[in-house]
Design a protein around this motif. Structure first.
Motif, PDB file in Angstrom:
ATOM      1  N   LEU A  93      48.511  38.554  41.599  1.00  0.00           N
ATOM      2  CA  LEU A  93      49.037  39.794  41.016  1.00  0.00           C
ATOM      3  C   LEU A  93      50.316  40.243  41.709  1.00  0.00           C
ATOM      4  O   LEU A  93      51.300  40.598  41.042  1.00  0.00           O
ATOM      5  CB  LEU A  93      47.973  40.893  41.084  1.00  0.00           C
ATOM      6  CG  LEU A  93      46.797  40.715  40.136  1.00  0.00           C
ATOM      7  CD1 LEU A  93      45.665  41.668  40.500  1.00  0.00           C
ATOM      8  CD2 LEU A  93      47.237  40.942  38.690  1.00  0.00           C
ATOM      9  N   PHE A  94      50.321  40.248  43.042  1.00  0.00           N
ATOM     10  CA  PHE A  94      51.514  40.673  43.774  1.00  0.00           C
ATOM     11  C   PHE A  94      52.694  39.750  43.475  1.00  0.00           C
ATOM     12  O   PHE A  94      53.825  40.200  43.357  1.00  0.00           O
ATOM     13  CB  PHE A  94      51.256  40.713  45.284  1.00  0.00           C
ATOM     14  CG  PHE A  94      50.289  41.787  45.732  1.00  0.00           C
ATOM     15  CD1 PHE A  94      50.324  43.059  45.201  1.00  0.00           C
ATOM     16  CD2 PHE A  94      49.334  41.512  46.709  1.00  0.00           C
ATOM     17  CE1 PHE A  94      49.437  44.051  45.626  1.00  0.00           C
ATOM     18  CE2 PHE A  94      48.454  42.483  47.146  1.00  0.00           C
ATOM     19  CZ  PHE A  94      48.498  43.761  46.603  1.00  0.00           C
ATOM     20  N   TYR A 147      54.335  44.443  44.402  1.00  0.00           N
ATOM     21  CA  TYR A 147      53.422  45.376  45.065  1.00  0.00           C
ATOM     22  C   TYR A 147      53.303  46.672  44.271  1.00  0.00           C
ATOM     23  O   TYR A 147      52.206  47.127  43.970  1.00  0.00           O
ATOM     24  CB  TYR A 147      53.923  45.664  46.491  1.00  0.00           C
ATOM     25  CG  TYR A 147      53.092  46.671  47.253  1.00  0.00           C
ATOM     26  CD1 TYR A 147      51.857  46.317  47.762  1.00  0.00           C
ATOM     27  CD2 TYR A 147      53.542  47.972  47.444  1.00  0.00           C
ATOM     28  CE1 TYR A 147      51.083  47.238  48.462  1.00  0.00           C
ATOM     29  CE2 TYR A 147      52.790  48.899  48.138  1.00  0.00           C
ATOM     30  CZ  TYR A 147      51.551  48.526  48.651  1.00  0.00           C
ATOM     31  OH  TYR A 147      50.782  49.439  49.329  1.00  0.00           O
ATOM     32  N   SER A 148      54.446  47.243  43.919  1.00  0.00           N
ATOM     33  CA  SER A 148      54.439  48.515  43.189  1.00  0.00           C
ATOM     34  C   SER A 148      53.831  48.375  41.801  1.00  0.00           C
ATOM     35  O   SER A 148      53.234  49.319  41.287  1.00  0.00           O
ATOM     36  CB  SER A 148      55.854  49.070  43.067  1.00  0.00           C
ATOM     37  OG  SER A 148      56.375  49.337  44.336  1.00  0.00           O
ATOM     38  N   GLY A 149      53.976  47.205  41.192  1.00  0.00           N
ATOM     39  CA  GLY A 149      53.475  46.987  39.840  1.00  0.00           C
ATOM     40  C   GLY A 149      52.009  46.595  39.772  1.00  0.00           C
ATOM     41  O   GLY A 149      51.482  46.359  38.683  1.00  0.00           O
ATOM     42  N   SER A 162      42.507  49.887  51.274  1.00  0.00           N
ATOM     43  CA  SER A 162      43.593  50.266  50.363  1.00  0.00           C
ATOM     44  C   SER A 162      44.320  49.036  49.841  1.00  0.00           C
ATOM     45  O   SER A 162      44.162  47.930  50.370  1.00  0.00           O
ATOM     46  CB  SER A 162      44.603  51.149  51.108  1.00  0.00           C
ATOM     47  OG  SER A 162      45.227  50.395  52.141  1.00  0.00           O
ATOM     48  N   LYS A 163      45.135  49.267  48.834  1.00  0.00           N
ATOM     49  CA  LYS A 163      46.000  48.205  48.308  1.00  0.00           C
ATOM     50  C   LYS A 163      46.949  47.730  49.402  1.00  0.00           C
ATOM     51  O   LYS A 163      47.229  46.531  49.529  1.00  0.00           O
ATOM     52  CB  LYS A 163      46.785  48.730  47.101  1.00  0.00           C
ATOM     53  CG  LYS A 163      47.760  47.715  46.522  1.00  0.00           C
ATOM     54  CD  LYS A 163      48.474  48.242  45.296  1.00  0.00           C
ATOM     55  CE  LYS A 163      49.667  49.075  45.669  1.00  0.00           C
ATOM     56  NZ  LYS A 163      50.589  49.321  44.543  1.00  0.00           N
ATOM     57  N   GLU A 164      47.434  48.641  50.207  1.00  0.00           N
ATOM     58  CA  GLU A 164      48.340  48.278  51.300  1.00  0.00           C
ATOM     59  C   GLU A 164      47.666  47.315  52.278  1.00  0.00           C
ATOM     60  O   GLU A 164      48.265  46.322  52.689  1.00  0.00           O
ATOM     61  CB  GLU A 164      48.813  49.534  52.037  1.00  0.00           C
ATOM     62  CG  GLU A 164      49.760  49.232  53.178  1.00  0.00           C
ATOM     63  CD  GLU A 164      50.292  50.486  53.853  1.00  0.00           C
ATOM     64  OE1 GLU A 164      50.254  50.529  55.098  1.00  0.00           O
ATOM     65  OE2 GLU A 164      50.755  51.404  53.144  1.00  0.00           O
ATOM     66  N   GLU A 165      46.431  47.593  52.605  1.00  0.00           N
ATOM     67  CA  GLU A 165      45.705  46.702  53.514  1.00  0.00           C
ATOM     68  C   GLU A 165      45.539  45.313  52.892  1.00  0.00           C
ATOM     69  O   GLU A 165      45.707  44.289  53.569  1.00  0.00           O
ATOM     70  CB  GLU A 165      44.337  47.275  53.880  1.00  0.00           C
ATOM     71  CG  GLU A 165      43.585  46.406  54.877  1.00  0.00           C
ATOM     72  CD  GLU A 165      42.192  46.910  55.219  1.00  0.00           C
ATOM     73  OE1 GLU A 165      41.521  46.220  56.008  1.00  0.00           O
ATOM     74  OE2 GLU A 165      41.753  47.964  54.684  1.00  0.00           O
ATOM     75  N   PRO A 213      59.743  39.870  49.905  1.00  0.00           N
ATOM     76  CA  PRO A 213      60.774  40.905  49.736  1.00  0.00           C
ATOM     77  C   PRO A 213      60.211  42.298  49.455  1.00  0.00           C
ATOM     78  O   PRO A 213      60.905  43.300  49.672  1.00  0.00           O
ATOM     79  CB  PRO A 213      61.589  40.395  48.536  1.00  0.00           C
ATOM     80  CG  PRO A 213      61.388  38.924  48.553  1.00  0.00           C
ATOM     81  CD  PRO A 213      59.965  38.737  49.014  1.00  0.00           C
ATOM     82  N   GLU A 214      58.986  42.376  48.995  1.00  0.00           N
ATOM     83  CA  GLU A 214      58.362  43.682  48.736  1.00  0.00           C
ATOM     84  C   GLU A 214      58.313  44.535  50.007  1.00  0.00           C
ATOM     85  O   GLU A 214      58.285  45.758  49.932  1.00  0.00           O
ATOM     86  CB  GLU A 214      56.941  43.495  48.200  1.00  0.00           C
ATOM     87  CG  GLU A 214      56.867  42.820  46.862  1.00  0.00           C
ATOM     88  CD  GLU A 214      57.195  43.744  45.709  1.00  0.00           C
ATOM     89  OE1 GLU A 214      57.047  44.969  45.836  1.00  0.00           O
ATOM     90  OE2 GLU A 214      57.596  43.235  44.663  1.00  0.00           O
TER      91      GLU A 214
END
Length: 196
Positions: free
Chosen positions: A18-19, A24-26, A49-52, A103-104
């Protein structure tokens, strides 16, 4: 019954896809949950979290890149040949998913703790290249003594070439092979310029 480690790995594998395709934002936690096909609670059991998830996906896949580099360079004694091989590998691995998500980290805000993890992860390349340049300096192979500056020049040059190769993939008129050949020539040119 799937083990906890199997579920965690499925979350990471699906998140990488997915990333890499949406960024990441999408990508939302609901996207990840849907892609993995498990409950929200199950995802949150493994990750806060998504960040983790993103940081774990990135560091795990970056470790694969570092393992590849170490494996490919270990049989090469000549530091200049090591630098050349590193550059060629960097350019030839443009399709690795890690390069679509790395790059994200430039454009998104991450917690201080996770940013430190990402910075440490990305510094591994710098350490490898710096050590090779230091070895070349010790062997009297370099015209210049500032190996930190040479490391910065080399990595920055490779990243620019890498971007050109990626753009050749996306362009309908792009010639991937030609872009890769130019990059390999540029690597040799750079190394010829700095060596005695």
């Amino acid at each position: 019954m799937k083990s906890k480690s199997d579920t965690k790995q499925r979350i990471l594998d699906s998140s990488l896809e997915l990333f890499a395709s949406r960024g990441y934002s999408g990508t939302s936690m609901n996207d990840i949950i849907s892609q993995v096909g498990i409950s929200k609670g199950s995802v949150y059991w493994h990750f806060k979290s998504k960040e983790e998830i993103f940081v774990r996906v990135l560091t795990t896949n970056y470790a694969k890149w570092i393992d590849l580099i170490n494996s490919e360079l270990k049989g090469i004694d000549d530091p200049i040949e090591k630098l050349k091989k590193y550059g060629e590998l960097f350019i030839s691995t443009v399709e690795m998913p890690i390069w679509r998500i790395a790059p994200e980290t430039y454009w998104n805000e991450f917690s201080e703790e996770n940013q430190k993890i990402l910075d440490k992860c990305f510094s591994l390349d710098d350490e490898i290249i710096l050590n090779i340049f230091n070895d070349a300096l010790d062997k009297g192979l370099l015209k210049y003594e500032d190996t930190k500056k040479l490391t910065w020049f080399y990595i920055s040059s490779l990243e620019g070439m890498f971007e050109k190769v990626i753009l050749s993939y996306k362009s309908k008129d792009g010639d991937r092979k030609k872009a890769e050949d130019y990059a390999v020539s540029a690597i040799s040119f750079f190394l010829d310029t700095i060596t005695v």
